[in-house]
Design a protein around this motif. Structure first.
Motif, PDB file in Angstrom:
ATOM      1  N   LEU A 140       0.826  -1.203   0.000  1.00 39.85           N
ATOM      2  CA  LEU A 140       0.000   0.000   0.000  1.00 39.85           C
ATOM      3  C   LEU A 140       0.864   1.259   0.000  1.00 39.85           C
ATOM      4  CD1 LEU A 140      -2.753   1.372   0.194  1.00 39.85           C
ATOM      5  CD2 LEU A 140      -2.675   1.042   2.676  1.00 39.85           C
ATOM      6  N   ILE A 141       1.878   1.283   0.853  1.00 41.30           N
ATOM      7  CA  ILE A 141       2.781   2.439   0.915  1.00 41.30           C
ATOM      8  C   ILE A 141       3.560   2.559  -0.394  1.00 41.30           C
ATOM      9  CG2 ILE A 141       4.788   3.406   2.083  1.00 41.30           C
ATOM     10  CD1 ILE A 141       2.208   3.649   3.670  1.00 41.30           C
ATOM     11  N   ARG A 142       3.993   1.435  -0.937  1.00 41.61           N
ATOM     12  CA  ARG A 142       4.713   1.460  -2.211  1.00 41.61           C
ATOM     13  C   ARG A 142       3.823   1.973  -3.343  1.00 41.61           C
ATOM     14  NH1 ARG A 142       9.449  -1.843  -2.491  1.00 41.61           N
ATOM     15  NH2 ARG A 142       9.972  -2.730  -0.454  1.00 41.61           N
ATOM     16  N   GLU A 143       2.550   1.602  -3.312  1.00 45.38           N
ATOM     17  CA  GLU A 143       1.627   2.066  -4.345  1.00 45.38           C
ATOM     18  C   GLU A 143       1.447   3.579  -4.281  1.00 45.38           C
ATOM     19  OE1 GLU A 143      -3.138   1.745  -5.513  1.00 45.38           O
ATOM     20  OE2 GLU A 143      -2.295   0.448  -3.927  1.00 45.38           O
ATOM     21  N   SER A 192      14.114   5.207  -6.668  1.00 48.44           N
ATOM     22  CA  SER A 192      14.489   5.941  -7.875  1.00 48.44           C
ATOM     23  C   SER A 192      13.336   6.846  -8.270  1.00 48.44           C
ATOM     24  CB  SER A 192      14.827   4.979  -9.019  1.00 48.44           C
ATOM     25  OG  SER A 192      13.691   4.175  -9.330  1.00 48.44           O
ATOM     26  N   LEU A 193      13.646   7.844  -9.082  1.00 49.41           N
ATOM     27  CA  LEU A 193      12.624   8.777  -9.538  1.00 49.41           C
ATOM     28  C   LEU A 193      12.135   8.373 -10.916  1.00 49.41           C
ATOM     29  CD1 LEU A 193      14.283  12.175  -8.510  1.00 49.41           C
ATOM     30  CD2 LEU A 193      13.076  10.504  -7.095  1.00 49.41           C
ATOM     31  N   ASN A 194      10.841   8.456 -11.089  1.00 49.20           N
ATOM     32  CA  ASN A 194      10.249   8.145 -12.387  1.00 49.20           C
ATOM     33  C   ASN A 194      10.700   9.201 -13.397  1.00 49.20           C
ATOM     34  OD1 ASN A 194       8.567   7.734 -14.622  1.00 49.20           O
ATOM     35  ND2 ASN A 194       6.892   7.005 -13.337  1.00 49.20           N
ATOM     36  N   PRO A 195      11.438   8.803 -14.447  1.00 52.45           N
ATOM     37  CA  PRO A 195      11.967   9.804 -15.400  1.00 52.45           C
ATOM     38  C   PRO A 195      10.880  10.576 -16.138  1.00 52.45           C
ATOM     39  CG  PRO A 195      12.295   7.558 -16.220  1.00 52.45           C
ATOM     40  CD  PRO A 195      11.825   7.427 -14.812  1.00 52.45           C
ATOM     41  N   SER A 204      22.242   7.583  -8.225  1.00 50.51           N
ATOM     42  CA  SER A 204      20.861   7.503  -8.732  1.00 50.51           C
ATOM     43  C   SER A 204      19.891   7.086  -7.636  1.00 50.51           C
ATOM     44  CB  SER A 204      20.781   6.508  -9.897  1.00 50.51           C
ATOM     45  OG  SER A 204      21.087   5.198  -9.456  1.00 50.51           O
ATOM     46  N   ILE A 205      20.435   6.600  -6.510  1.00 46.83           N
ATOM     47  CA  ILE A 205      19.579   6.217  -5.384  1.00 46.83           C
ATOM     48  C   ILE A 205      19.179   7.474  -4.622  1.00 46.83           C
ATOM     49  CG2 ILE A 205      19.413   4.901  -3.251  1.00 46.83           C
ATOM     50  CD1 ILE A 205      21.539   3.017  -4.313  1.00 46.83           C
ATOM     51  N   SER A 206      17.907   7.674  -4.492  1.00 49.80           N
ATOM     52  CA  SER A 206      17.398   8.780  -3.680  1.00 49.80           C
ATOM     53  C   SER A 206      16.978   8.232  -2.322  1.00 49.80           C
ATOM     54  CB  SER A 206      16.219   9.460  -4.372  1.00 49.80           C
ATOM     55  OG  SER A 206      15.726  10.521  -3.591  1.00 49.80           O
ATOM     56  N   LEU A 207      17.392   8.924  -1.280  1.00 48.25           N
ATOM     57  CA  LEU A 207      17.022   8.527   0.082  1.00 48.25           C
ATOM     58  C   LEU A 207      15.787   9.288   0.557  1.00 48.25           C
ATOM     59  CD1 LEU A 207      20.628   8.535   1.610  1.00 48.25           C
ATOM     60  CD2 LEU A 207      19.431   6.661   0.442  1.00 48.25           C
ATOM     61  N   VAL A 208      15.740  10.568   0.227  1.00 43.87           N
ATOM     62  CA  VAL A 208      14.589  11.415   0.562  1.00 43.87           C
ATOM     63  C   VAL A 208      14.275  12.264  -0.667  1.00 43.87           C
ATOM     64  CG1 VAL A 208      13.669  13.201   2.081  1.00 43.87           C
ATOM     65  CG2 VAL A 208      15.260  11.507   2.996  1.00 43.87           C
ATOM     66  N   PHE A 250      10.192   2.502  -5.199  1.00 46.61           N
ATOM     67  CA  PHE A 250      11.067   1.806  -4.264  1.00 46.61           C
ATOM     68  C   PHE A 250      11.621   0.540  -4.919  1.00 46.61           C
ATOM     69  CE2 PHE A 250       8.510   4.141  -1.033  1.00 46.61           C
ATOM     70  CZ  PHE A 250       9.560   4.780  -0.402  1.00 46.61           C
ATOM     71  N   ASP A 251      12.745   0.062  -4.389  1.00 46.74           N
ATOM     72  CA  ASP A 251      13.359  -1.160  -4.913  1.00 46.74           C
ATOM     73  C   ASP A 251      12.338  -2.299  -4.862  1.00 46.74           C
ATOM     74  OD1 ASP A 251      14.954  -3.379  -5.528  1.00 46.74           O
ATOM     75  OD2 ASP A 251      16.717  -2.457  -4.618  1.00 46.74           O
TER      76      ASP A 251
END
Length: 433
Positions: free
Chosen positions: A119-122, A186-189, A223-227, A131-132
């Motif tokens: 749910l949180i990932r969605e 990661s961020l959606n390009p 490329s990894i975003s933490l926040v 998220f990974d």
């Protein structure tokens, strides 16, 4: 009847204290938790919000009585999800309701961890953050980890790769690294609205630290975003963190030393980082408003209903920025106005008097039709401004043209020279023997 009057009178203070663009403090925030123990273990973060005038309403995420709105009106101005493991919210809240909440212009803070539910990932995916996919993966950094008595598996990392924006993180530099332990994303390009606020180092990767790598990690390096943060087109703001622990009192008060650095800080940068970032997310900083839009002919003060081609006009607008306590004049040199009909015929950069007033003057183009004064202002960290005022432009009336047009002087000369030549020719022909 007396009961109805009593209910109405009790609702008046609530309606009067609701959020308006003129009053960005004294706002209500719903905080959904997995466990009420989080309220005490993360109390420093919550107290920083309360000290700034926010009214926090703590609820368990699966409480069957929770609701974001009642009778079509939202009860809260912002939502904090500190419930990463929740599989299903209670009451009338679900992923669609939360996204509708954001679409209505409200703010959202989401914290996940390595046990983040689907749910949180969605919700994060809908906001432009992925998220990974490996649910057992966390961020590991064998070079940028935080030095501790027990080295462990280097999942406790010290990151100091911040976004370079005084609007988002404040003007005071964050000296100490931020402690982070959780999952990367990661961020959606295809989503240009998402920004990395805290990034991993080039040596970081996302994997299960308890198992041997058999294939390259899906997330690597910077490329990894933490926040990350998002400012939607309606100026709603969202913060997404891959760790709930980064908000905890333990991380706020813990000392930190990044591997390879001789400097040891007595206190991590977590508290300063998330305090300043929350000010931006909750519109205490970077919030603009535009008022008193005016246009008129040069030398006049009244706004006309129509302009004539080649008129000289003046345009002005007042822009203010919320400082957390009051509206202060906004100062910038990149605000532009367009005089627009299908495409901009005039594009002018507005001057400012350092008191919030932006102004310029220009000549109406030699084209008639229905024009618009347009200000489209988008600057990193600030709420976007979109101003538009429609005004028609007419051509000259038949009695407004000049008696003799300068551009036609060659034709006038040609006509009179022909007349003079004909007169001379006639005289010579008639009287020459």
């Amino acid at each position: 009847m007396a009961k109805l009057i009593f209910v109405f009178l009790t609702l008046i203070p609530i309606l009067c204290n609701s959020f308006t663009p003129e009053k960005t403090s004294d706002r209500r925030i719903l905080v959904l938790l997995d466990d009420f123990a989080v309220k005490s273990s993360h109390s420093l973060f919550f107290k920083s919000l309360q000290s700034r005038g926010f009214d926090l309403d703590f609820k368990l995420a699966d409480d069957p009585k929770i609701a974001l709105q009642r009778y079509g009106q939202y009860l809260y101005d912002a939502l904090v999800l500190f419930s990463p493991t929740i599989e299903r919210f209670g009451g009338s809240i679900d992923a669609a309701a939360i996204l509708d909440f954001v679409d209505s212009g409200h703010d959202l803070i989401v914290a996940a961890d390595n046990n983040a539910s689907d749910l949180i990932r969605e919700i994060a995916t809908e906001c432009g953050v992925d998220f990974d996919e490996d649910t057992s993966a966390v961020v590991v950094d064998h070079s940028g980890y935080a030095v501790s008595a027990t080295e462990g598996d280097h999942t406790l990392i010290a990151s100091d790769d911040f976004i370079k924006s005084d609007v988002i993180l404040g003007s005071k530099k964050i000296e100490a690294p931020v402690l982070f332990q959780g999952i990367g994303h990661s961020l959606n390009p295809s989503n240009s609205l998402v920004l990395k606020v805290l990034s991993a180092s080039p040596t970081a990767f996302s994997a299960n630290p308890k198992s041997k790598l058999t294939s390259p990690p899906s997330l690597l390096g910077s490329s990894i975003s933490l926040v990350s943060v998002i400012q939607a087109r309606n100026n709603a703001r969202i913060l997404i963190s891959g760790s709930l622990s980064v908000f905890s009192n333990r991380f706020f008060n813990s000392g930190v030393q990044k591997a390879g650095s001789p400097t040891k800080h007595d206190k991590s940068g977590n508290e300063q980082f998330f305090t300043e970032l929350s000010k931006w997310v909750l519109h205490e900083r970077g919030h603009l408003k535009a008022v008193n839009v005016q246009h008129h002919k040069v030398g006049e003060t009244n706004e006309p209903s129509i302009y004539r081609i080649n008129d000289d006009l003046e345009y002005s607008v007042e822009i203010y920025e919320w400082s957390g306590k009051s509206w202060e004049p906004y100062v910038a040199d990149d605000v532009q106005v367009q005089f627009y009909m299908m495409s901009p015929y005039v594009l002018k950069t507005l001057s400012n008097d350092k008191k919030g007033r932006f102004f310029t003057s220009f000549k109406v183009p030699d084209v008639y039709g229905v024009f618009q004064f347009k200000v489209e202002y988008d600057r990193l960290g600030y709420t976007s401004l979109s101003l538009s005022k429609q005004i028609p432009v007419r051509p000259f009336r038949h009695n407004e043209y000049e008696r003799f047009i300068p551009a036609a002087y060659p034709y006038y000369g040609a006509a009179f020279s022909m007349m003079a030549g004909f007169f001379v020719f006639s005289a010579v022909h008639l009287y020459n023997k």
